[in-house]
Enzyme design. Structure first.
Site, PDB file in Angstrom:
ATOM      1  N   GLU A   1       4.874 -17.489  13.703  1.00 36.19           N
ATOM      2  CA  GLU A   1       5.773 -16.595  12.786  1.00 36.19           C
ATOM      3  C   GLU A   1       5.068 -15.246  12.759  1.00 36.19           C
ATOM      4  OE1 GLU A   1       7.202 -18.685   9.340  1.00 36.19           O
ATOM      5  OE2 GLU A   1       8.317 -20.331  10.664  1.00 36.19           O
TER       6      GLU A   1
ATOM      7  N   GLU B   1       8.483 -26.247  14.902  1.00 38.76           N
ATOM      8  CA  GLU B   1       8.904 -26.371  13.314  1.00 38.76           C
ATOM      9  C   GLU B   1      10.215 -26.887  13.532  1.00 38.76           C
ATOM     10  OE1 GLU B   1       7.077 -23.993  10.351  1.00 38.76           O
ATOM     11  OE2 GLU B   1       5.272 -23.619  11.481  1.00 38.76           O
TER      12      GLU B   1
HETATM   13  O1  AHR Z   1       6.200 -25.809   7.466  1.00 38.86           O
HETATM   14  C1  AHR Z   1       5.967 -24.785   6.436  1.00 38.86           C
HETATM   15  C2  AHR Z   1       5.821 -23.405   6.779  1.00 38.86           C
HETATM   16  O2  AHR Z   1       6.959 -23.047   7.430  1.00 38.86           O
HETATM   17  C3  AHR Z   1       4.914 -23.103   7.874  1.00 38.86           C
HETATM   18  O3  AHR Z   1       3.608 -22.923   7.493  1.00 38.86           O
HETATM   19  C4  AHR Z   1       5.521 -21.744   8.672  1.00 38.86           C
HETATM   20  O4  AHR Z   1       4.969 -21.471   9.898  1.00 38.86           O
HETATM   21  C5  AHR Z   1       6.991 -22.096   8.347  1.00 38.86           C
HETATM   22  O5  AHR Z   1       7.599 -20.742   7.580  1.00 38.86           O
END
Ligand code: AHR
Length: 508
Positions: free
Chosen positions: A176, A307
């Site tokens: 991110e 994710e």
């Molecule tokens: O999964 C939780 C968080 O969500 C992670 O650390 C981040 O990459 C995303 O915003």
């Protein structure tokens, strides 16, 4: 119940292989994912090996998890790996600023993570620090882990008790980077990624699969910029791409980021909104893949959805920075829907990682902080029921008259989702009936073969909100399903309201 839905499946027309890595996982130093979840320390009463919980390992081994992403997430961009090696008593502590401001003692570091992967029989996927680290730091981490030569990093590894290099293929170049990983613009990150990719070297036969930190949600511009920067260095076309994949993150929330809704207390409207949001994963992958097709028509660069999953308000009374949430039948159906979409995108999607494996967000496993009791969530069971799709050939499910739908907000949601694959002479069908109230029947018109030794399982609960707890650990668990009957052309499958069903058979 309405008339049966009809679907045609050619058992002998194999589509792209479903990469087993789309069943990947994610473990961040966040809340009780690592500490208390995977790792309890050698002195714990909970049976462990080198501090790693053996009950968690046993439960996850049944899922055949293909990879585990670590150490973050946002945490990865504050993580300095050298703080997590050597004698534990000498490891530097830090504050986990992203997640609850708690102290991180670094007792779970590189060696512990690699030991966990070995116990799980899974491949490591390391997410390196671009946000607050250096190119040198990341380069040396790769060397420490994978080099077989004679170098300061190798000598350090050996001094810490590990002679042989490990095999590490999957390597993330930041996380991110548009946000917690450095607040960069796409152009800025693309240039950074070139540098990091250059110095993350291949040692011996360890060939890294470098994953550039990709977009949030539907930011197709980000992907476009990374693709543009990837295919040209100076004015020369590169022989081998600098990175082999680009990631994307997409979470399913029913409400807003400020108020995401409760994991267990929701009404039917909120349920359908959740499903409609989850279904947008198809649009997400299609959009990013379309951009990539322009630059990479041979599909050599993969998409890594590293994710995904549901994100609800934390359970009342728990630390807001720990992202601990319950997991209901609704979460299970979100997972089933995602997998059908993943299977349909097998040509470009090379990996996906649910966030996160234990005690955080859409977890497989919840552990009780007091008693230590372990509970398998409804989502766990979807991963288990679907594991036969890993590395199988996708089979197209053609529905000539369409699927049942329902209006949700501005859009239409298909309330039945189906996917199929074949492997080792067997076919596996997954069916999610998202309708909260009505059962549905589907006629599978099977061509190019027939099925013998058919078996079926169903995962459902009394209500959408049903979930497992230490007192009732099997409120939702797969049961044998008697809703499959042979027809002249194939099979008729009854899929109960709000249920996930798998059907398996040997191809004759
Ligand atoms: O999964 C939780 C968080 O969500 C992670 O650390 C981040 O990459 C995303 O915003």
């Amino acid at each position: 119940m309405s008339d049966a839905v009809s679907a045609v499946v050619n058992l002998d027309l194999e589509g792209p292989t479903i990469n087993r890595h789309v069943y990947g996982h994610f473990a961040e130093h966040l809340g009780r994912c690592i500490y208390g979840g995977f790792y309890v320390g050698e002195d714990s009463d909970i049976p462990n090996e080198g501090g790693i919980r053996l009950d968690v390992v046993e439960a996850l081994r049944a899922l055949d998890i293909p990879n585990l992403r670590w150490p973050g997430g946002c945490f990865a961009d504050e993580y300095h790996w050298m703080d997590g090696i050597g004698p534990k008593s000498e490891r530097a502590a830090m504050i986990n600023t992203h997640w609850g401001g708690v102290e991180e003692n670094n007792h779970f570091g590189t060696h512990e993570f690699m030991a966990l992967c070995e116990l799980l029989g899974t491949e490591p996927y390391i997410s390196g620090n671009v946000g607050s680290g250096t190119v040198r730091e990341m380069s040396e981490w790769v060397e420490y882990l994978t080099s077989d030569g004679d170098s300061p990093m190798v000598r350090l590894r050996k001094a810490n008790g590990r002679d042989e290099p490990w095999k590490v293929k999957y390597w993330g170049l930041g996380n991110e980077t548009w946000g917690c990983g450095g607040n960069m613009s796409a152009e800025q990150y693309a240039l950074e990624a070139r540098k990091y990719a250059t110095y993350c070297r291949d040692y011996g036969d360890n060939k890294l699969y470098r994953i550039a930190a990709g977009a949030a949600d539907f930011n197709f511009e980000w992907t476009k910029t990374l693709m543009e920067q990837l295919s040209h260095i100076g004015c020369q076309r590169v022989e081998r791409p600098l990175y082999q994949a680009i990631s994307v993150h997409y979470y399913t929330i029913a409400g807003t980021w400020g108020d995401k809704g409760s994991a267990t207390e929701f009404d039917t409207d909120e349920y359908y909104t959740t499903m409609a949001k989850a279904a947008r994963t198809d649009e997400l992958l299609t959009g990013h893949a379309n951009v990539m097709d322009l630059y990479d028509p041979k599909k050599e660069i993969g998409i890594v959805l590293d994710e995904w999953g549901t994100w609800w308000n934390v359970e009342p009374g728990t630390n807001p920075g720990f992202l601990y949430q319950q997991n209901t039948l609704r979460d299970a159906l979100v997972a089933g829907l995602h997998f059908d979409i993943f299977h349909r995108h097998a040509d470009r999607l090379v990996m996906a990682n649910i966030a996160q494996t234990v005690n955080v967000l859409q977890a497989m496993i919840l552990t009780d902080p007091d008693s230590g009791a372990l509970v398998k969530t409804p989502t766990y069971h979807v991963f288990e029921m679907n594991k036969g799709h890993q590395d199988a050939s996708s089979l197209e499910v053609f529905t000539p008259s369409g699927l049942p739908t329902r209006q949700v907000g501005e859009g239409e949601l298909s309330t039945l989702s189906v996917s199929a694959s074949r492997k080792d002479g067997k076919a596996l069908f997954s069916l999610s009936n998202l309708d909260a109230e009505g059962a549905v029947e589907i006629d599978l018109d099977l061509r190019g073969g027939s099925l013998t030794e058919v078996s079926s399982r169903v995962l459902t609960g009394e209500a959408l909100q049903t979930h497992n707890t230490p007192d009732e650990p099997e409120a939702i668990a797969p049961r044998s399903h008697d809703g499959v009957t042979a027809t002249g052309k194939g099979l008729r499958v009854r899929v109960p309201a709000h249920s996930f069903v798998t059907v398996e058979g040997r191809i004759a």
